[in-house]
Design a protein around this motif. Structure first.
Motif: not given
Length: 753
Positions: A256-266
């Motif tokens: 899920g950290a990968v999804l968290a990175d995507l949501l944090a990216a613009e």
């Protein structure tokens, strides 16, 4: 020297490498897998460099991938990060490698159509060839794939790049992302992970087969949220690679950290999970808490409604709701949540890359800004300027983890009948739940084991398999969930588990006589328990449609009948015959009650109620007229009476015992010392009274509404009584006053008058 010729592909190639397919198709923003056969050494894969449909314009992208390997090699290209200055090529085959020459230095040679050198690297090519970085993602278009043995390429006057030697060719077709995301969010629940080490690694098909498509997730189970992955798989694969997890292929999973990175990216992608059943304290699950989730990418070929392109069709977020992780700790039974997944966009705006995408910067592919207005939030890269974004939402709730039996006693003992042990549960049907029954009531003790069947509606049942057990017998039942003890109870065999106490009425009284005013002491009924457990139910008595109603709770155990009487219930009903009903649970009985008059009671009239009736049924005078009774006769208009209460029908009194000679005449005038004026008639047994409208004195003057003139009776207006005198109390022929029987006279102020 080889020349690019549009429309010519797949011909014989004198190169020791080949493609596994003539055409590869992917969605813009997703990875694409290319299968190539590499016989020996290093090969060069030319991507792009060809013309658009307009032969005078290049596609705007060109790169060379250096590939090495032996035999069949799978090369993955990430179309989301191609040309942005980061590595977007990889090899999943063991022992192979793939490197983008736009990111890493390669020994390349570019010549013109005359063989003259043009550049020795991609950065030296004309900008219109597209080798100097992109200010946008790789657009949907047809890109050429050429596999060659050497690193020499030609560049024509239109900046189209082609292999200089024989090559094997294929095509890469990049399509528009279909924003099916706006249609729905798939949601189902599935079994808990067997262990933390393999949490989430099952394929989606396995998760779905062990789960249910429902929005209520049982605490401890896993919630699976599926969304359309078109256009976002490449970005997630890049973040997975940044976390040293490597690019994510179809059927694989990531943290899920990968999804968290995507949501944090613009990147113009949002996933919001927000609690809704506490409006004033609504909380949102943020990207940091989603790190404990698991991501699974499913290719279109694995989905029921697979599109034509073989790229990933959906992204699945698997959430473990058990305690012990940041996300599971947030999800409490009874809470409700709303999930929204969407792509952001603003009318008239679009996404662009960083100012210098050729720099080797991990943030370059996602340093987003809106073209024309930096104040507008990030846009999804594949939305055009006239699109405003799409989203879809769904809801879910968290349920307690429980198993509830349908039929139990107050002590928690389970009731079992021909349908077995039944109940409801929030456990999933795939739960391995078994029941072991032990029975010691037969000739020899025995046990049986059965599987608990759970249907999609949450109903469960299990058959004990012990046919010799009889109603009232007791069993021991132990439940095991996945071979672990889950519950242990005593079970009681019943003929009907829905009615285990079955209170019934026996030996009831059906015909009853009672004197008015007495109690129903002779009314009785036996309450019997035909079931197997103690029962407590209300026993009701209803007489004459509610005229008398009594209800009491009766507790009766099996084989312990109880007799109920009603000696505290008094009967205050007019003499007559009434029906009554005794009822308990699902049983009732009816009878008749006859109320007899009380011979010791005579009702006394107050003189204003228009008559009365004694309990023996005889009438009393109320208005000066006696009706009924067994008197000597009825004589309208004629009145004869003596003070001792003896009267004759003809109006004369043969034996006058009063102080003087007193004769009643038919006109209502007494002859003698007493004079009586009245308009009523008497008929009865000698206990009649006047109509109570006259006043009677011993001096022989009766008056209605006062005293007539000259001391005689008359019909005219009388003289009112002296206001200073006490009010006279009218009495009948026979009335009780202060314990004294008064006959025909008035008792006033302690004196007889």
């Amino acid at each position: 020297m080889a020349i690019d010729a549009e429309g010519v592909a797949g011909g014989p190639a004198a190169v020791n490498a080949s493609f596994g397919s003539d055409t590869y198709t992917t969605t813009a923003g997703d990875p694409v897998e290319l299968t190539v056969e590499v016989e020996d050494g290093t090969k060069y894969l030319l991507v792009g460099g060809n013309r658009l449909s307009d032969p005078n314009a290049p596609v705007g992208f060109v790169d060379v991938i250096e590939v090495s390997g032996e035999g069949s090699t799978t090369v993955t290209l990430n179309t989301r990060t191609a040309g942005t200055g980061v590595e977007y090529a990889s090899v999943t085959s063991e022992g192979g490698s793939a490197t983008s020459c736009s990111v890493s230095a390669c020994s390349l040679s570019f010549v013109d159509e005359d063989g003259e050198p043009v550049a020795n690297s991609l950065s030296g090519l004309p900008s219109r060839a597209g080798a100097d970085g992109l200010v946008r993602p790789l657009v949907p278009e047809r890109y050429r794939l050429s596999l060659v043995d050497n690193a020499t390429f030609t560049v024509d006057e239109s900046s189209v790049v082609a292999p200089a030697a024989a090559s094997n060719r294929a095509e890469l077709v990049v399509t528009e992302p279909e924003r099916r995301i706006a249609e729905e969010i798939e949601m189902f629940t599935t079994m808990p992970a067997e262990s933390e080490s393999d949490a989430g690694i099952e394929p989606v098909g396995s998760l779905r087969s062990d789960g249910l498509e429902r929005s209520a997730v049982t605490k401890g189970d896993r919630l699976v949220i599926g969304v359309e992955a078109a256009g976002i798989w490449g970005a997630l694969s890049h973040f997975a690679d940044e976390r040293d997890a490597g690019p994510v292929a179809a059927g694989e999973n990531a943290t899920g950290a990968v999804l968290a990175d995507l949501l944090a990216a613009e990147e113009g992608v949002h996933l919001r999970i927000e609690q809704t059943n506490r409006p004033n304290q609504a909380t949102r699950i943020g990207p940091d808490e989603l790190e404990d989730a698991t991501l699974i990418f499913e290719s279109a070929s694995e989905l029921e409604a697979a599109p034509d392109d073989p790229t990933a069709g959906r992204l699945y977020v698997v959430i473990d709701t058990s305690d012990g992780n940041a996300l599971g700790d947030r999800l409490k039974p009874g809470e409700e949540y709303r999930v929204e997944f969407g792509l952001d966009g603003a009318d008239g705006e679009r996404y662009r890359f960083a100012e210098d995408p050729s720099a080797v910067d991990a943030d370059a592919p996602f340093a987003a800004a809106s073209v024309g207005d930096d104040g507008v939030p990030e846009q999804f890269p594949y939305l055009s300027t006239d699109e405003t974004g799409v989203s879809a939402d769904a809801t879910f709730s968290v349920s307690e983890r429980y198993l509830r039996y349908d039929h139990v006693t107050d002590d928690g003992e389970v009731l079992v009948d021909g349908d077995g042990v039944t109940g409801t549960t929030t456990l999933l049907p795939a739960t391995e739940l078994t029941a072991v029954f032990a029975y010691d009531g037969g000739e020899t003790p025995r046990t049986s084991e059965a599987t608990v069947r759970i249907d999609d509606g949450g109903n469960f049942s299990v058959d004990p398999g012990i046919g010799e057990a009889q109603p009232g017998d007791r069993l021991t039942v132990d439940l095991y969930a996945d071979s672990r003890p889950y519950d242990s109870r005593t079970a009681i065999v019943a003929s009907d588990a829905t009615d285990p106490d079955r209170l019934r009425l026996d030996d009831e009284t059906t015909e009853l006589n009672v004197t008015r005013g007495d109690t129903l002491s002779e009314l009785s009924v036996t309450v019997r328990n035909a079931g197997v457990v103690e029962g407590r139910e209300p026993l009701s008595l209803d007489v004459a449609g509610g005229e008398i109603y009594e209800e009491r709770y009766v507790t009766v155990g099996p084989d312990e009948p109880r007799n109920e009487t009603f000696n505290g219930t008094r009967v205050d009903l007019e003499p007559g015959t009434y029906s009554y009903t005794l009822a308990i649970a699902d049983d009732e009985t009816a009878g008749t009650l006859t109320v007899d008059p009380d011979p010791a009671v005579t009702r006394i009239d107050d003189g204003t109620d228009g008559g009365g009736t004694s309990d023996d049924g005889n009438a009393n005078d109320g208005d000066g007229s006696d009706a009924g009774g067994t008197g000597n006769g009825t004589e309208p208009g004629s009145d004869a009476e003596t003070e001792n209460g003896t009267e004759v029908a003809n109006g004369t009194e043969p034996d006058d015992t009063g102080p003087g000679s007193e004769t009643d005449s038919g006109n209502g005038t007494d002859a003698g010392n007493d004079t009586e004026a009245g308009t009523g008639t008497e008929a009865g047994n000698g206990m009649g009274t006047t109509n109570g409208t006259g006043a009677e004195t011993e001096n022989g003057t009766d008056a209605e509404n006062g005293s007539p003139p000259n001391g005689s009776d008359g019909d005219g207006p009388g003289t009112p009584a002296d206001p200073a005198s006490p009010a006279l109390i009218p009495v009948g022929t026979r009335e009780a006053f202060g314990g004294t029987v008064v006959v025909g006279v008035t008792y006033l102020l302690g004196h007889w008058i």
